[in-house]
Design an enzyme around this catalytic site. Structure first.
Site, PDB file in Angstrom:
ATOM      1  N   GLU A  50     -78.374  77.289  -5.482  1.00 27.25           N
ATOM      2  CA  GLU A  50     -77.929  78.809  -4.519  1.00 27.25           C
ATOM      3  C   GLU A  50     -76.417  79.574  -5.566  1.00 27.25           C
ATOM      4  O   GLU A  50     -76.848  80.939  -5.566  1.00 27.25           O
ATOM      5  CB  GLU A  50     -76.268  78.637  -3.488  1.00 27.25           C
ATOM      6  N   ASP A  52     -76.817  79.752  -8.550  1.00 29.16           N
ATOM      7  CA  ASP A  52     -77.922  80.762  -9.414  1.00 29.16           C
ATOM      8  C   ASP A  52     -78.836  81.530  -9.197  1.00 29.16           C
ATOM      9  O   ASP A  52     -79.062  82.644 -10.026  1.00 29.16           O
ATOM     10  CB  ASP A  52     -78.781  79.508 -10.587  1.00 29.16           C
ATOM     11  N   SER A  99     -71.382  80.396 -22.150  1.00 32.16           N
ATOM     12  CA  SER A  99     -72.402  80.018 -20.533  1.00 32.16           C
ATOM     13  C   SER A  99     -73.259  79.752 -21.587  1.00 32.16           C
ATOM     14  O   SER A  99     -73.725  80.510 -22.484  1.00 32.16           O
ATOM     15  CB  SER A  99     -71.905  80.325 -20.042  1.00 32.16           C
ATOM     16  N   LEU A 100     -74.410  79.325 -21.067  1.00 30.58           N
ATOM     17  CA  LEU A 100     -76.100  79.247 -21.089  1.00 30.58           C
ATOM     18  C   LEU A 100     -76.226  80.301 -20.313  1.00 30.58           C
ATOM     19  O   LEU A 100     -76.525  80.056 -19.020  1.00 30.58           O
ATOM     20  CB  LEU A 100     -76.598  78.177 -21.208  1.00 30.58           C
ATOM     21  N   GLU A 129     -82.046  68.754 -26.290  1.00 27.83           N
ATOM     22  CA  GLU A 129     -81.051  67.580 -25.756  1.00 27.83           C
ATOM     23  C   GLU A 129     -80.579  67.901 -23.891  1.00 27.83           C
ATOM     24  O   GLU A 129     -81.312  68.975 -23.274  1.00 27.83           O
ATOM     25  CB  GLU A 129     -79.600  68.871 -26.115  1.00 27.83           C
ATOM     26  N   LYS A 131     -78.548  68.783 -20.896  1.00 28.35           N
ATOM     27  CA  LYS A 131     -77.644  68.722 -20.516  1.00 28.35           C
ATOM     28  C   LYS A 131     -76.897  68.208 -19.724  1.00 28.35           C
ATOM     29  O   LYS A 131     -77.302  67.948 -18.349  1.00 28.35           O
ATOM     30  CB  LYS A 131     -78.122  70.168 -19.396  1.00 28.35           C
ATOM     31  N   ASP A 133     -73.863  67.216 -17.478  1.00 32.79           N
ATOM     32  CA  ASP A 133     -73.325  67.334 -16.226  1.00 32.79           C
ATOM     33  C   ASP A 133     -71.745  67.077 -15.804  1.00 32.79           C
ATOM     34  O   ASP A 133     -71.159  66.908 -14.737  1.00 32.79           O
ATOM     35  CB  ASP A 133     -74.202  67.853 -14.699  1.00 32.79           C
ATOM     36  N   ARG A 152     -62.586  75.070 -20.840  1.00 33.24           N
ATOM     37  CA  ARG A 152     -63.513  76.234 -20.959  1.00 33.24           C
ATOM     38  C   ARG A 152     -62.442  77.750 -21.127  1.00 33.24           C
ATOM     39  O   ARG A 152     -62.221  78.598 -21.643  1.00 33.24           O
ATOM     40  CB  ARG A 152     -64.465  76.887 -20.698  1.00 33.24           C
ATOM     41  N   GLU A 186     -68.853  67.558 -23.448  1.00 31.10           N
ATOM     42  CA  GLU A 186     -68.803  67.729 -21.993  1.00 31.10           C
ATOM     43  C   GLU A 186     -68.313  66.428 -22.031  1.00 31.10           C
ATOM     44  O   GLU A 186     -67.903  65.028 -22.118  1.00 31.10           O
ATOM     45  CB  GLU A 186     -70.245  67.366 -21.730  1.00 31.10           C
ATOM     46  N   TYR A 238     -71.994  67.735 -29.001  1.00 26.19           N
ATOM     47  CA  TYR A 238     -72.347  68.940 -28.840  1.00 26.19           C
ATOM     48  C   TYR A 238     -72.619  69.814 -29.772  1.00 26.19           C
ATOM     49  O   TYR A 238     -73.879  70.558 -29.689  1.00 26.19           O
ATOM     50  CB  TYR A 238     -74.176  68.889 -27.175  1.00 26.19           C
ATOM     51  N   LYS A 301     -82.118  74.408 -28.487  1.00 27.93           N
ATOM     52  CA  LYS A 301     -81.375  75.844 -29.044  1.00 27.93           C
ATOM     53  C   LYS A 301     -82.542  75.411 -30.473  1.00 27.93           C
ATOM     54  O   LYS A 301     -83.111  74.787 -30.240  1.00 27.93           O
ATOM     55  CB  LYS A 301     -79.932  74.804 -29.487  1.00 27.93           C
ATOM     56  N   LYS A 325     -83.131  73.908 -16.233  1.00 31.21           N
ATOM     57  CA  LYS A 325     -82.762  72.248 -15.700  1.00 31.21           C
ATOM     58  C   LYS A 325     -83.429  72.778 -13.842  1.00 31.21           C
ATOM     59  O   LYS A 325     -84.026  73.423 -13.427  1.00 31.21           O
ATOM     60  CB  LYS A 325     -81.318  74.181 -14.114  1.00 31.21           C
ATOM     61  N   CYS A 425     -70.323  65.984  26.652  1.00 36.46           N
ATOM     62  CA  CYS A 425     -69.718  64.358  25.967  1.00 36.46           C
ATOM     63  C   CYS A 425     -70.266  63.572  25.456  1.00 36.46           C
ATOM     64  O   CYS A 425     -70.515  63.085  26.710  1.00 36.46           O
ATOM     65  CB  CYS A 425     -68.456  64.237  25.982  1.00 36.46           C
ATOM     66  N   CYS A 428     -67.397  60.734  26.201  1.00 35.92           N
ATOM     67  CA  CYS A 428     -66.484  60.158  27.965  1.00 35.92           C
ATOM     68  C   CYS A 428     -67.195  61.506  28.504  1.00 35.92           C
ATOM     69  O   CYS A 428     -66.891  61.277  29.496  1.00 35.92           O
ATOM     70  CB  CYS A 428     -64.951  60.991  27.339  1.00 35.92           C
ATOM     71  N   CYS A 443     -65.477  68.820  22.651  1.00 33.25           N
ATOM     72  CA  CYS A 443     -65.143  68.301  24.314  1.00 33.25           C
ATOM     73  C   CYS A 443     -63.483  68.664  24.122  1.00 33.25           C
ATOM     74  O   CYS A 443     -63.015  68.242  23.839  1.00 33.25           O
ATOM     75  CB  CYS A 443     -65.626  66.848  23.341  1.00 33.25           C
ATOM     76  N   CYS A 449     -60.560  60.913  25.321  1.00 34.05           N
ATOM     77  CA  CYS A 449     -62.229  61.350  24.899  1.00 34.05           C
ATOM     78  C   CYS A 449     -61.377  60.343  23.315  1.00 34.05           C
ATOM     79  O   CYS A 449     -61.016  60.265  22.894  1.00 34.05           O
ATOM     80  CB  CYS A 449     -62.418  62.681  23.936  1.00 34.05           C
TER      81      CYS A 449
HETATM   82  S1  IVH Z   1     -74.461  74.174 -25.637  1.00 38.43           S
HETATM   83  C1  IVH Z   1     -73.288  78.615 -26.800  1.00 38.43           C
HETATM   84  N1  IVH Z   1     -75.416  71.290 -25.110  1.00 38.43           N
HETATM   85  O1  IVH Z   1     -73.891  73.237 -19.824  1.00 38.43           O
HETATM   86  C2  IVH Z   1     -73.807  77.257 -25.641  1.00 38.43           C
HETATM   87  N2  IVH Z   1     -74.195  73.282 -24.039  1.00 38.43           N
HETATM   88  O2  IVH Z   1     -74.276  76.255 -18.146  1.00 38.43           O
HETATM   89  C3  IVH Z   1     -73.209  76.047 -26.164  1.00 38.43           C
HETATM   90  N3  IVH Z   1     -73.934  71.602 -21.843  1.00 38.43           N
HETATM   91  O3  IVH Z   1     -70.500  75.226 -21.503  1.00 38.43           O
HETATM   92  C4  IVH Z   1     -73.356  74.861 -25.122  1.00 38.43           C
HETATM   93  N4  IVH Z   1     -74.656  70.111 -22.378  1.00 38.43           N
HETATM   94  O4  IVH Z   1     -70.381  73.618 -19.854  1.00 38.43           O
HETATM   95  C5  IVH Z   1     -74.859  73.029 -24.969  1.00 38.43           C
HETATM   96  N5  IVH Z   1     -76.387  69.458 -24.550  1.00 38.43           N
HETATM   97  C6  IVH Z   1     -75.574  70.902 -24.373  1.00 38.43           C
HETATM   98  C7  IVH Z   1     -74.933  71.215 -23.295  1.00 38.43           C
HETATM   99  C8  IVH Z   1     -74.277  71.533 -23.088  1.00 38.43           C
HETATM  100  C9  IVH Z   1     -73.958  70.498 -21.605  1.00 38.43           C
HETATM  101  C10 IVH Z   1     -72.955  72.518 -20.784  1.00 38.43           C
HETATM  102  C11 IVH Z   1     -71.805  73.321 -21.832  1.00 38.43           C
HETATM  103  C12 IVH Z   1     -72.071  74.994 -21.153  1.00 38.43           C
HETATM  104  C13 IVH Z   1     -72.346  74.855 -19.745  1.00 38.43           C
HETATM  105  C14 IVH Z   1     -74.003  76.134 -19.820  1.00 38.43           C
END
Ligand code: IVH
Length: 692
Positions: A50, A52, A99-100, A129, A131, A133, A152, A186, A238, A301, A325, A425, A428, A443, A449
């Protein structure tokens, strides 16, 4: 707020620019709010999907209306986990933590690859790689020694949580390499630790964490590293950053980091074509379910660092990376029956009873349907095939239904059976009421109740109320069904032999309960008032009311006007208090509590005796407070030898910060590196914790 996320442009050629500009403002507000709840409170209100989708819509609209550009828009900065009063030292990041860009579409991954290949005039190798969470961390090493661990934060400054990070066994405090460098990764709570933690919290009747990410972020912001150590956090690294890197490729740097002793995942691959990328994505979409930690996608990357530099960054994300994602897992299953649950406040919640189905590692057979409007919006009824999803939340969600091929797409409203919410209800039999302002049916039989009666007792014994040990939900259910208790006053009449006669209750458990009940007679009046469970009188309001009305009799005799003189008390709360005292049943209960020795008035303890704990310290007060007024804090600072001043300067030792600290003070404090101390921390400092 309801947002129409569908693009209706093609259907409506007329000018709707005003409407879309309004939408930009609404989306910004909604996304900032969601960021705060996600990063600062660790209590997300939107699913990732939601969030995103809304972010994407905002980006599209901002691209269309350049005159609406705003550097403060959530599209232009990362969400911030900086909290104003968490007591950690805040520090500037050496390099911004970005962020990404992300997508749920394989097509968009192909487009990204095409785009960067075109920009580079070359098809670059891509490192794929997982991602992870969790929450991102930046570890700073000086001469091979871990010196800071920054969250961050807002991307430019983060909280230094080094003491907590040092409790994570896989993070080395010292490495052989003696240089200065930064490594990012992470922090995660593995599934196993997450399940254990939630089991413990359930036993303690504490709220459960919705997912491992929230649990990890809540844990990392704890003030006591000993508790952090017990939670079992882990970390995957990473991203290596330094003036002089050990290799010219991202992959090479990660291998070097692994050699240095960092926990770098094996699930990394250098891909040479889009086909290889897609097969990595497809492989891990299924395989990730066998991993010990939560992952929510794949990060791609550019491998070559000089090509990364060539592509560079946008304000918020690198152009050389993108995240794919995974879609939330969902399954189609039969909605067998809709049943109804009555909560402690009388709210009736419809529940979907499903044909059991496997979803994200667990069997799902029940899901909440929230309220009548939710069911109507989804247009579902018993016998439908429905979609069940498990996103970041523990509780599975019903997201829609599958049209039965045998039935027409548009059922005839005259003949199709339509869903009807129950009118009485289920516990009751009372006729249910629905406040037109609220979505819930309720109720009204508060005093008769069963779930509401039991709920009142559960609330009374809870940790933040009377804190009576040994009385969990099951025990209360049992005592209630055996007619040992029917209301809160009955607790004080319980006899050991009554409890001992129940199966499973030996001497020790019985004594534990009776001791807890006995000890509750010392609980101060402010908490007793909260424990009574008067509607709308929460913990904070109870504290404020108990300061102004120092006994239950004063409170009972207060006029509506007097009640409303108390901060935060409006007509609704004042009326609720009057209603409470107008009931004979409640007056009887109060009389019995008084006889039992429960504190129904303030004990006249003087303000904390003086000390020189704050001697020589200059302290600025900012924000609003829960336990004392600002004037009282001024007195307390002086009583303990400190000096209170109005404005922040380099001579300020710390800021005592309540809620809503002024942004200018905060900014200045950050700039000068001045410590922010929360209200509870301050009271701890001067040993005045009775009020917390
Ligand atoms: S690289 C400049 N690699 O995802 C970007 N991020 O949604 C550097 N994350 O803020 C991030 N796995 O907290 C990178 N293999 C991975 C990751 C990763 C999880 C997180 C990270 C980032 C967020 C972005």
């Amino acid at each position: 707020m309801q947002l129409d996320l569908f693009n209706t442009e093609e259907l409506q050629p007329q000018d709707n620019s005003q409407q879309e500009k309004q939408e930009i403002l609404a989306l910004r507000k909604e996304l900032e709010d969601a960021n705060y709840k996600y990063y600062v409170l660790s209590q997300p209100t939107l699913s990732d999907r939601e969030f995103d989708t809304m972010m994407r819509r905002l980006q599209d609209l901002e691209a269309k209306y350049h005159d609406m550009a705003d550097p403060d828009s959530p599209t232009q900065h990362v969400g911030s986990d900086l909290s104003q009063k968490n007591g950690f030292r805040q520090m500037q990041h050496m390099r911004p933590m970005l962020s990404l860009a992300n997508t749920y579409s394989e097509q968009e991954i192909c487009e990204w690859y095409e785009r960067i290949s075109k920009d580079l005039s070359y098809k670059p190798d891509i490192v794929c790689e997982l991602k992870y969470d969790g929450l991102s961390i930046s570890l700073l090493y000086e001469n091979g020694e871990l010196v800071h661990a920054l969250t961050r934060g807002d991307g430019t400054r983060g909280d230094d949580v080094i003491d907590n990070v040092k409790t994570i066994p896989s993070i080395p405090w010292k490495v052989k390499d003696t240089g200065n460098f930064e490594i990012r990764g992470e922090i995660l709570l593995p599934w196993e630790s997450f399940d254990r933690l939630n089991k413990e919290r359930e036993a303690q009747e504490e709220p459960l964490f919705a997912n491992p990410r929230n649990a990890a972020s809540g844990t990392l912001k704890l003030q006591d590293p000993r508790i952090v150590a017990k939670r079992g956090l882990d970390a995957y690294l990473y991203y290596l950053l330094a003036d002089q890197l050990p290799a010219g490729t991202h992959y090479g740097c990660l291998q070097a980091a692994r050699q240095m002793g960092f926990n770098v995942s094996d699930a990394i691959k250098v891909c040479h074509s889009i086909e290889e990328i897609m097969s990595f994505i497809n492989f891990w979409d299924t395989e990730r379910k066998n991993l010990p930690v939560a992952t929510d996608g794949i990060v791609l990357k550019v491998n070559d660092l000089s090509l990364q530099r060539q592509l560079g960054f946008t304000a918020k994300t690198p152009r050389w990376a993108i995240a794919y994602k995974f879609p939330a897992e969902k399954q189609l299953t039969l909605l067998r029956k809709i049943t109804y649950q009555v909560g402690r406040t009388g709210v009736v919640t419809p529940v979907a009873n499903l044909e059991p189905v496997q979803l994200s590692g667990t069997v799902v057979q029940r899901a909440t349907l929230h309220n009548e409007d939710f069911i109507r919006q989804l247009d579902i009824q018993e016998g439908d095939m429905v979609w069940v999803e498990k996103g970041g939340e523990i509780i599975p969600k019903i997201t829609g239904k599958e049209q039965n091929p045998a039935s027409p797409a548009q059922p005839d409203p005259d003949t199709a059976p339509s869903f009807r919410f129950i009118t009485r209800c289920p516990e009751c039999g009372s006729a249910l009421l629905r406040d037109p302002e609220e979505a819930a049916w309720r109720c009204p039989n508060e005093d008769g109740c069963p779930p509401q009666l039991k709920g009142k007792i559960e609330h009374f014994v809870a940790r933040k109320a009377m804190n009576i040990d040994g009385l969990g939900t099951e025990t209360i259910d049992l005592f209630f069904s055996k007619h040992l208790i029917g209301n809160i006053a009955d607790l004080y009449d319980l006899k050991p032999e009554q409890i001992l006669s129940l199966e499973g209750f030996k001497q020790k458990a019985t004594q534990n309960i009776l001791d807890g009940i006995q000890a509750s007679k010392q609980v101060p009046w402010s908490r007793v008032l909260f424990a009574l469970g008067i509607r709308y009188v929460g913990e904070t309001t109870a504290k404020k009311l108990s300061k102004r009305f120092t006994s239950i009799d004063d409170l009972r005799n207060a006029t509506q006007q007097q009640l409303m003189e108390v901060e935060d008390v409006g007509t609704q709360i004042a009326e609720s208090i009057h209603t409470y005292f107008s009931k004979e049943e409640n007056l009887n209960i109060i009389e019995r509590l008084r006889q039992a020795g429960v504190q129904l008035q303030s004990s006249d303890t003087p303000l904390t005796p003086s000390s020189d704990t704050l001697k020589g310290l200059t302290i600025v007060i900012s924000g609003t407070f829960m336990h004392h007024s600002r004037d009282e804090y001024k007195d307390l600072i002086e009583l303990h030898g400190g000096k209170n001043t109005g404005s922040v300067s380099k001579n300020t030792d710390f800021i005592l910060a309540g809620d809503n600290m002024g942004p200018q003070k905060l900014e200045k404090a950050n700039r000068l590196g001045i410590r922010i101390v929360s209200e509870d921390e301050f009271l701890n400092m001067i040993n005045e914790t009775d009020n917390i």
